[in-house]
Design a protein around this motif. Sequence first.
Motif, short mmCIF file in Angstrom:
data_model
loop_
_atom_site.label_atom_id
_atom_site.label_comp_id
_atom_site.label_asym_id
_atom_site.label_seq_id
_atom_site.Cartn_x
_atom_site.Cartn_y
_atom_site.Cartn_z
N SER A 4 47.96 52.50 35.08
CA SER A 4 46.29 52.09 34.43
C SER A 4 45.90 51.32 34.76
CB SER A 4 46.15 52.53 33.32
OG SER A 4 47.07 51.29 32.56
N GLY A 5 45.20 50.71 35.59
CA GLY A 5 44.24 49.73 35.98
C GLY A 5 44.80 48.24 34.34
N MET A 6 44.96 48.89 33.47
CA MET A 6 45.67 47.41 32.83
C MET A 6 46.75 47.31 32.75
SD MET A 6 42.86 46.98 31.44
CE MET A 6 43.12 45.71 29.87
N TYR A 13 35.82 43.95 32.76
CA TYR A 13 35.99 44.77 31.45
C TYR A 13 36.54 44.12 30.04
CZ TYR A 13 38.50 48.84 29.78
OH TYR A 13 39.15 49.90 29.02
N GLU A 24 35.30 39.57 38.80
CA GLU A 24 35.07 40.82 39.38
C GLU A 24 34.05 40.68 39.42
OE1 GLU A 24 34.34 43.71 35.45
OE2 GLU A 24 36.60 43.40 34.48
N ASN A 43 32.30 44.13 35.50
CA ASN A 43 31.83 45.16 34.19
C ASN A 43 31.42 44.72 33.15
OD1 ASN A 43 32.02 47.73 33.11
ND2 ASN A 43 34.18 48.08 33.71
N ASP A 67 38.93 41.69 40.85
CA ASP A 67 38.87 43.50 40.32
C ASP A 67 37.97 44.11 40.79
OD1 ASP A 67 38.24 45.63 39.02
OD2 ASP A 67 39.19 44.47 37.36
N SER A 71 40.97 49.07 38.88
CA SER A 71 41.47 50.53 38.27
C SER A 71 40.84 51.77 38.76
CB SER A 71 40.22 50.31 36.89
OG SER A 71 40.28 51.91 35.78
N THR A 118 41.55 54.66 37.87
CA THR A 118 40.92 55.53 37.35
C THR A 118 39.00 56.17 37.43
OG1 THR A 118 42.91 54.63 35.15
CG2 THR A 118 40.39 56.50 34.81
N LYS A 119 38.65 55.54 38.40
CA LYS A 119 37.44 55.84 38.36
C LYS A 119 37.33 55.68 39.97
CE LYS A 119 37.10 53.61 34.78
NZ LYS A 119 37.50 51.54 34.39
N ALA A 147 44.93 55.38 35.98
CA ALA A 147 46.31 54.70 37.02
C ALA A 147 45.19 53.11 37.31
CB ALA A 147 46.20 55.48 38.65
C1 LIG Z 1 38.43 50.39 33.59
C2 LIG Z 1 38.58 49.64 34.39
C3 LIG Z 1 39.09 48.13 34.18
C4 LIG Z 1 40.40 49.47 33.44
O1 LIG Z 1 40.89 50.27 33.70
P1 LIG Z 1 42.37 51.69 32.73
O2 LIG Z 1 42.84 52.24 34.58
O3 LIG Z 1 41.24 52.30 32.24
O4 LIG Z 1 43.68 50.98 32.21
C5 LIG Z 1 39.57 47.73 34.64
N1 LIG Z 1 39.01 47.23 35.40
C6 LIG Z 1 37.77 47.11 35.45
C7 LIG Z 1 36.85 47.16 36.47
C8 LIG Z 1 37.57 48.80 34.88
O5 LIG Z 1 36.03 49.46 35.08
#
Ligand SMILES: *Cc1c(COP(=O)(O)O)cnc(C)c1O
Length: 401
Positions: free
Chosen positions: A105-107, A132, A170, A174, A197, A219, A221-222, A232
């Motif tokens: 994950s991003g975290m 974030y 960032e 966010n 980020d 992240s 995931t986005k 991821a």
């Molecule tokens: C969602 C997000 C994260 C965390 O990512 P995950 O994949 O949810 O762990 C980190 N930084 C930003 C800018 C995000 O939007």
Amino acid sequence: MFTLSAMDHGMDTRRTTRALATEAVHAGRDDLAGLGLHAPPIDLSTTYPSYDSRAEAARIDAFATTGAEPDGPPVYGRLGNPTVARFETALARLEGTESAVAFASGMAALSAVLLVRGSMGLRHVVAVRPLYGCSDHLLTAGLLGSEVTWTDPAGVADALRPDTGLVLVESPANPTLAEIDLRAVAHACGSVPLLVDNTFATPVLQRPVEQGARLVLHSATKYLGGHGDVLAGVVACDEEFAGRLRQVRFATGGVLHPLAGYLLLRGLSTLPVRVRAASANAAELAARLAADPRVAKVHYPRIGGAMVAFEVHGDPHAVIAGVRLITPAVSLGSVDSLIQHPASISHRIVDADDRRGAGVSDRLLRLSVGLEDVEDLWSDLDQALGARSARPARPEAMAQG
Ligand SMILES: *Cc1c(COP(=O)(O)O)cnc(C)c1O
């Protein structure tokens, strides 16, 4: 544009650079034709056979020394995975870095960076709000033993200490979409690594290493996954730092599943097209919101992108309850549009005063614009904002994020 040596790749061509759109569909797939394949294979192995345990010992020693990916198959799935490696190769190419290391994950990716620096005795982090919400929380709570100093971009140089291991920003941020002059911050960091980020901009709109960042975090995931079905994270960086990240990933276990690696590689192939199309929708919606008397303020970044943040005169919860086409949900970067109220959800975990101090108003809504027809999106927003006459007419000029 990226510089690829034609000789390295055995190509007889005068064109030595490939555009982003070309890299997006070809990077990480260079060996496929030679394997007689078109789609990348998914390797689900957790372990890899070897009858030569002396050679395995040497490979493990080499990994422990440099963190470089072992030649040949990995020893064990936590050490590396060929399908995930294709995504890493492709993302590094898009960000213009030597390497990239993927996480669950991003975290998990951010945690690995903090652990790398913390393990070197460099536990102090300088960071700029907003971040974030969970990144803010991880630093503020000191969950991994780090200590944070919050500052604005102009204060970065003064906030550095001998034990500062990282500067974290960032841009666009966010959820306010505030932008930072990355080149100026990178200069202020001196020899301390700057982590940007880049989740919101993606390499389509911004490549932070070109402006002096050492580490680029996503992240995935986005936008990189892009379809709301993969969790991821990934860090793009030089090979030296990548080796340390792989060692931490091996020791702490935040690995990416191979199926997720496959989906991310597939996601990258449409990333430029998705980001450009969604950004065109977002720019149009930002302009209409800025001209709307029910909206107090619109945040839309100078570099563009598919995120819009706006503050309403009325009740933001009523907008969330009122959408019908747009999905009221946290997260972003999917093919479909999502809206959420940061003060209630994505940034709830941040102390209310810190949150407001970072510009995250209680009336702020964050909209992730997807690929729907822009007129359908506008008509949904228009009805969710409620009757025009019910709000005071106080149009304000569109604020730059
Ligand atoms: C969602 C997000 C994260 C965390 O990512 P995950 O994949 O949810 O762990 C980190 N930084 C930003 C800018 C995000 O939007």
